[in-house]
Design a protein around this motif. Structure first.
Motif, PDB file in Angstrom:
ATOM      1  N   GLN A 178       0.751  -0.984  -0.031  1.00  0.00           N
ATOM      2  CA  GLN A 178       0.248   0.153  -0.023  1.00  0.00           C
ATOM      3  C   GLN A 178       0.538   1.022  -0.292  1.00  0.00           C
ATOM      4  O   GLN A 178       0.571   2.084  -0.168  1.00  0.00           O
ATOM      5  CB  GLN A 178      -0.899   0.243   1.089  1.00  0.00           C
ATOM      6  N   SER A 179       1.710   0.733   0.184  1.00  0.00           N
ATOM      7  CA  SER A 179       2.730   2.157   0.053  1.00  0.00           C
ATOM      8  C   SER A 179       4.033   2.295  -0.619  1.00  0.00           C
ATOM      9  O   SER A 179       4.531   1.269  -1.206  1.00  0.00           O
ATOM     10  CB  SER A 179       3.725   2.292   1.848  1.00  0.00           C
ATOM     11  N   THR A 305      -7.679  -2.827   6.942  1.00  0.00           N
ATOM     12  CA  THR A 305      -6.658  -1.427   5.524  1.00  0.00           C
ATOM     13  C   THR A 305      -7.983  -1.340   4.571  1.00  0.00           C
ATOM     14  O   THR A 305      -8.720  -2.081   4.358  1.00  0.00           O
ATOM     15  CB  THR A 305      -6.256  -1.896   5.380  1.00  0.00           C
ATOM     16  N   GLN A 307      -8.196   1.157   0.978  1.00  0.00           N
ATOM     17  CA  GLN A 307      -8.007   2.333   0.280  1.00  0.00           C
ATOM     18  C   GLN A 307      -8.052   2.684  -0.911  1.00  0.00           C
ATOM     19  O   GLN A 307      -9.228   1.709  -1.745  1.00  0.00           O
ATOM     20  CB  GLN A 307      -6.647   2.230  -0.298  1.00  0.00           C
ATOM     21  N   ASP A 327      -6.372   9.910  -3.399  1.00  0.00           N
ATOM     22  CA  ASP A 327      -5.665   8.477  -2.004  1.00  0.00           C
ATOM     23  C   ASP A 327      -6.415   8.830  -0.826  1.00  0.00           C
ATOM     24  O   ASP A 327      -6.076   9.859  -0.484  1.00  0.00           O
ATOM     25  CB  ASP A 327      -4.010   8.038  -1.794  1.00  0.00           C
ATOM     26  N   ARG A 329      -6.921   5.926   2.482  1.00  0.00           N
ATOM     27  CA  ARG A 329      -5.958   5.046   3.471  1.00  0.00           C
ATOM     28  C   ARG A 329      -6.616   4.990   4.415  1.00  0.00           C
ATOM     29  O   ARG A 329      -5.848   5.495   5.196  1.00  0.00           O
ATOM     30  CB  ARG A 329      -4.226   4.312   2.501  1.00  0.00           C
ATOM     31  N   SER A 331      -6.084   2.949   7.857  1.00  0.00           N
ATOM     32  CA  SER A 331      -6.064   1.350   8.288  1.00  0.00           C
ATOM     33  C   SER A 331      -6.225   1.274  10.397  1.00  0.00           C
ATOM     34  O   SER A 331      -5.728   2.525  11.066  1.00  0.00           O
ATOM     35  CB  SER A 331      -4.614   1.329   8.153  1.00  0.00           C
ATOM     36  N   TYR A 931      -5.760  -9.816   1.595  1.00  0.00           N
ATOM     37  CA  TYR A 931      -5.988  -8.094   1.055  1.00  0.00           C
ATOM     38  C   TYR A 931      -7.506  -8.946  -0.007  1.00  0.00           C
ATOM     39  O   TYR A 931      -6.931  -9.909  -1.049  1.00  0.00           O
ATOM     40  CB  TYR A 931      -5.869  -7.140   0.591  1.00  0.00           C
ATOM     41  N   ARG A 933      -8.746  -6.585  -4.570  1.00  0.00           N
ATOM     42  CA  ARG A 933      -8.627  -5.274  -5.625  1.00  0.00           C
ATOM     43  C   ARG A 933      -9.206  -5.499  -6.457  1.00  0.00           C
ATOM     44  O   ARG A 933      -9.588  -6.591  -6.645  1.00  0.00           O
ATOM     45  CB  ARG A 933      -6.949  -5.169  -4.960  1.00  0.00           C
TER      46      ARG A 933
END
Length: 938
Positions: A178-179, A305, A307, A327, A329, A331, A931, A933
């Protein structure tokens, strides 16, 4: 076209627009071919043309951004079709050998003409007569045109004179990270992330290259310096004393690609580039967009989380572009404190009358609440985060020769984490307020922005030019739910601790040109430039209740009667007025960079830079690079450079007090104790041997091989040595002892504290090896697999350690103790291996990555209590299904097998116990993250 339609990210992430060679090995240039290409963006039209023509095309992404190709239809020769395609785009054919065509604006100065299996690039003007086609085996994987590590516009990864990794936006998506920071540490073998920290250090995780500190890597955005965070890591384990750029505040969906230069580059880019450079290139697409949503949690069910990321491009006029990204996000925290229940006596014992009395009172009995108390009082893990960020990139021509551009990011992040529990019967608690004790909770409110504006053009006394100015600021407010026990029952329970602010304003002028000379067949590439930078660091004091010592004395008859209570808010104490202030400096620099092909196989480059700082003096740095193609498919490269890193304003002026785990003799385990961080110019620090900080200076040597021993197999091997003098380190914990108490008391500070400060405490050397390979296998009906294998071997050692003056040494002071020595030499993995397999079959893409981290040893004050983190294999998996041409669905896992690091010894868990899993772990202590997506493009 079908393959590109199924892979929209690959098509949109065009740094070098490309298509493979025809299976027959090349194109018959004069022979008519059927074309059917509609008018569309250059980012999609050029690859479509290349596929239909059976040729390979190179073009930089920013040259194609904002442009539209004209329609091409019918049976045409390739040159006629290309003329139609480029009509109105302003792009021209810079070079062409019948197999590979390089396109650019007329002023781009590209010289690439011929592509060989070894990645060798040879200059040759287009003669109009193509060479014979190469066999299919010669088709090399087309590479990105890089802009980092060189001022030239015609280099690729394998033709570079220094090791460079290029990570695309597709890599970021497939990694499941995520980063941006986690992406780099996951895919670059010599990059590691620090996941440990106490106090404010929990909010930012750092990424470091080649075993050096995070602030010894320079971060650029679109080639412009990225500002540092205002936060100084005070209790951050292996990354103490640093304020590096915060990569997480750049929205990942805005990134076109990341170029990681693993080589010293101070002579080219200035301070901080001792280990290398991370250059983040933002998207410049002028049409279309994407939307992605992700949801996940850990195997334990926490760390939830969510996003949402979106990106969209707009045309500005005929040839301009505006690309926007948003964006969000959110968490939740992870908590692994259930493994370390509080086994201490929490409440005051009771006397015969049932009244609380001091611990140890004869005849007292335990409070019945000991049997029912909540023993889950520690909460180690990842913090809770709310991150909102936006980014933009824009540009347009204002004349035939001048373009204007701008880019920037804005981010807002709220972070919260638990600190260490205070027992009800501790000197840090007032039972009238917290009868069951309390855990301080720290909140950081981070507000950050960077804006750049510039213009670039051609023919300024024969030079291409780029004039830009970048302004940025990071502001972090500190808040805490805690207690100031020295204020007694009147103490508030929520505090404003203060704020840190860092501001940077940088202006650059860069000039480039190619100069033909009678001595060499290839032109000489010359780059020169000027930079002026103004930095400002500000500390804003907290509210008085967060730092004062109220002198409260518990009344007679209380179990705490006569106790000296700690002043200031617990956890992180507020910034007092003596530490507040505004601190600034400026610096001016000039550089020159020359690159020359001496022969068809041998090229060299030289860079030199001069910097003048207003607060500590001047610096001169140099770099010499070379590359020699031994045979087709094998080249050797090397660099030798000097570097420097200016001491940060934070290191020079930051002061704070916090409560951390300290061994207080004669105890052999840590206990909570106040510690004061002193600026080096504070008289108390001077009394303990502090001196004004000097710049770190480095010498960097690197030698490497670039090879293609088999078709579609690329291998790079680089060996490096980095020597750093005057290295700035945070001292070990000084005291508590009489000498430290006297120094603190002389300045009106609480003498019942330990202390530390920053100094040029050591000379160090780093040695290592980087290996990077990639290979593509075509299995026909069973799809294709891109294999990658990379490895890093790294060793740090101290060459010299500064000792305190004899009087202080006799008082028991040691600046760099065995804990600090261990942090540098054994606190990060000495080796790291990454094996990846990205399998594509029709609409399915499976990306498996195995990372093995070598052994880590955490040294403690007592050798018998040293900790070892055993080598561990971490598996990451991402599975994607292309449901339609525009929608894809993915599921995946980071740390698929839910691996954890070794548990720490009971003696090192603190009192009361805090950490169970070792926080020196390079992969964290939260276990597996799983996760799903959904992504769409439009």
């Amino acid at each position: 076209m079908g393959d590109w339609a199924k892979r929209p990210l690959r098509r949109k992430l065009l740094c070098a627009a490309a298509a493979g060679l025809a299976l027959t090995g090349g194109a018959a240039w004069g022979q008519a071919k059927p074309f059917k290409i509609a008018s569309q963006s250059a980012a999609t039209g050029i690859p479509q043309f290349a596929r239909q023509a059976g040729v390979q095309i190179l073009i930089k992404a920013d040259a194609a951004s904002g442009k539209r190709t004209s329609p091409v239809e019918g049976a045409l020769s390739i040159d006629a079709a290309l003329d139609r395609l480029l009509a109105g785009t302003g792009l021209v054919v810079v070079s062409n050998d019948g197999r590979t065509i390089t396109l650019a604006p007329p002023r781009a100065g590209l010289v690439k003409a011929r592509w060989s299996p070894g990645g060798e690039v040879e200059a040759a003007p287009f003669s109009g007569a193509p060479e014979p086609a190469a066999p299919p085996e010669a088709a090399a994987t087309l590479e990105e045109v890089i802009v980092t590590g060189t001022r030239s516009t015609s280099r690729t990864v394998t033709s570079s004179m220094a090791p460079i990794d290029v990570l695309s936006a597709a890599d970021l998506v497939k990694s499941g990270k995520q980063s941006t920071r986690d992406l780099i540490s996951t895919l670059v073998p010599s990059a590691n992330t620090s996941n440990s920290g106490a106090g404010a250090s929990f909010a930012i995780k750092t990424v470091s290259l080649r075993g050096l500190s995070a602030d010894q890597t320079l971060v650029l955005v679109n080639g412009k310096r990225r500002h540092n965070t205002a936060i100084l890591f005070v209790n951050g384990a292996t990354q103490n004393g640093q304020s590096p750029p915060d990569l997480d505040l750049i929205p990942s969906a805005a990134i076109e690609r990341i170029e990681v230069l693993r080589d010293g580059a101070s002579a080219q880019y200035g301070s901080d580039a001792l280990a290398g450079v991370i250059n983040i290139i933002l998207k410049k697409g002028a049409e279309g967009g994407s939307l992605s949503t992700l949801y996940g949690k850990t195997a334990e069910g926490d760390g939830e989380t969510g996003q949402v990321s979106g990106n969209i491009g707009f045309r500005l006029g005929e040839a301009g572009y505006l690309n926007l990204t948003g964006d969000v996000r959110i968490s939740d925290l992870t908590d692994r404190g259930d493994m370390t229940p509080n086994t201490t006596q929490m409440y005051f014992p009771l006397n015969a009358a049932g009244q609380p009395v001091r611990v140890g009172t004869p005849g007292s009995t335990p409070d019945p609440r000991e049997l029912t108390a909540n023993r889950h009082t520690s909460h180690p893990g990842s913090p809770a985060v709310q991150l909102f960020s936006v980014g933009y990139s824009a540009g347009m021509p204002i004349t035939d020769d001048i373009d204007v551009y701008s880019f920037g990011t804005v981010a807002s992040r709220n972070t919260a984490a638990w600190l260490t529990f205070r027992n009800p019967n501790s000197v840090n608690n007032i039972t009238a307020i917290n009868p069951d004790g309390y855990t301080p909770r720290l909140f950081l409110k981070d507000r950050d922005f960077q804006f750049a504006i510039g213009a670039k053009g051609a023919d300024l006394f024969g030079f291409d030019w780029d004039l830009s100015s970048t302004f940025s600021r990071d502001s972090v407010g500190y808040y805490e739910n805690a207690l100031n026990a020295s204020l007694g029952p009147a103490s508030p329970t929520r505090f404003y601790i203060g704020s840190l602010k860092f501001q940077e304003w940088t202006t650059n002028l860069d000039l480039t040109r190619e100069v033909s000379t009678p001595w060499f067949a290839k032109p000489t590439f010359v780059a020169a430039g000027l930079e002026y930078r103004d930095d400002e660091f500000q500390i804003e004091a907290g509210e008085p209740a967060s730092y004062v010592n109220g002198g409260y004395v518990a009344p007679a008859g209380s179990p705490q009667a006569g106790v000296v209570f700690s002043g200031g808010s617990q956890g992180v104490t507020g910034f007092p007025p003596f530490s507040a202030g505004v601190f600034s400096r400026d610096n001016a620099s000039a550089y020159v960079n020359i690159e020359q092909g001496l022969t068809e196989k041998w090229e060299v480059a030289f860079a030199g830079r001069y910097e003048r700082y207003s607060d500590f003096g001047n610096a001169k740095t140099f770099k010499l690079s070379t590359r020699y193609a031994i045979i087709p498919g094998l080249a050797v490269r090397g660099t030798a450079s000097t570097g420097f890193r200016a001491p940060s304003l934070q290191q020079q002026h930051y002061a704070s007090s916090s409560t951390i785990g300290v061994i207080v003799p004669p105890a052999t385990t840590t206990q909570l104790y106040p510690v004061q961080l002193l600026p080096p110019d504070n008289p108390a620090a001077v009394a303990l041997g502090a001196k004004p900080l000097e710049a770190e200076k480095s010498i960097n040597y690197s030698v490497g091989l670039v090879a293609q021993p088999l078709p579609r197999l690329n291998v790079t091997l680089d060996v490096y040595v980095i020597k750093i003098d005057n290295r700035i380190l945070q001292s070990g914990t000084l005291g508590p002892n009489a000498a430290v108490s006297a120094a603190l008391a002389s300045q009106g500070l609480n003498p019942q504290q330990a202390a530390f400060y920053y100094g040029n405490f050591a000379d160090t050397s780093t040695r290592g090896v980087d290996l990077v390979t990639d290979y593509r296998t075509d299995f026909g009906d069973f799809g294709s697999v891109r294999w990658t294998f990379s490895a890093n071997f790294n060793k740090n050692k101290f060459d010299k350690i500064v000792s305190p003056p004899p009087a202080l040494a006799a008082a028991g002071l040691v600046y760099i103790d065995r804990v600090k020595i261990g942090d540098l030499t054994t606190g990060t993995p000495k080796n790291k291996f990454i094996l990846g397999a990205d399998w594509t079959l029709g609409k399915v893409d499976a990306n498996l990555r195995l990372t093995r981290y070598g052994e880590v040893i955490q040294r403690t004050s007592l050798a018998a209590n040293d900790e070892t983190i055993s080598p561990r294999l971490i598996a990451d998996l991402d599975l994607t299904y292309q449901a339609t041409d525009k929608i894809s669905v993915s599921v995946g896992a980071n740390n698929l097998l839910d691996a954890y690091p070794d548990a720490v010894r009971a003696a090192n868990r603190g009192t009361p116990a805090f950490a169970y899993y070792n926080q020196y772990s390079p992969y964290g202590i939260s276990g597996g993250f799983y996760y799903a997506r959904v992504a769409a493009r439009f």
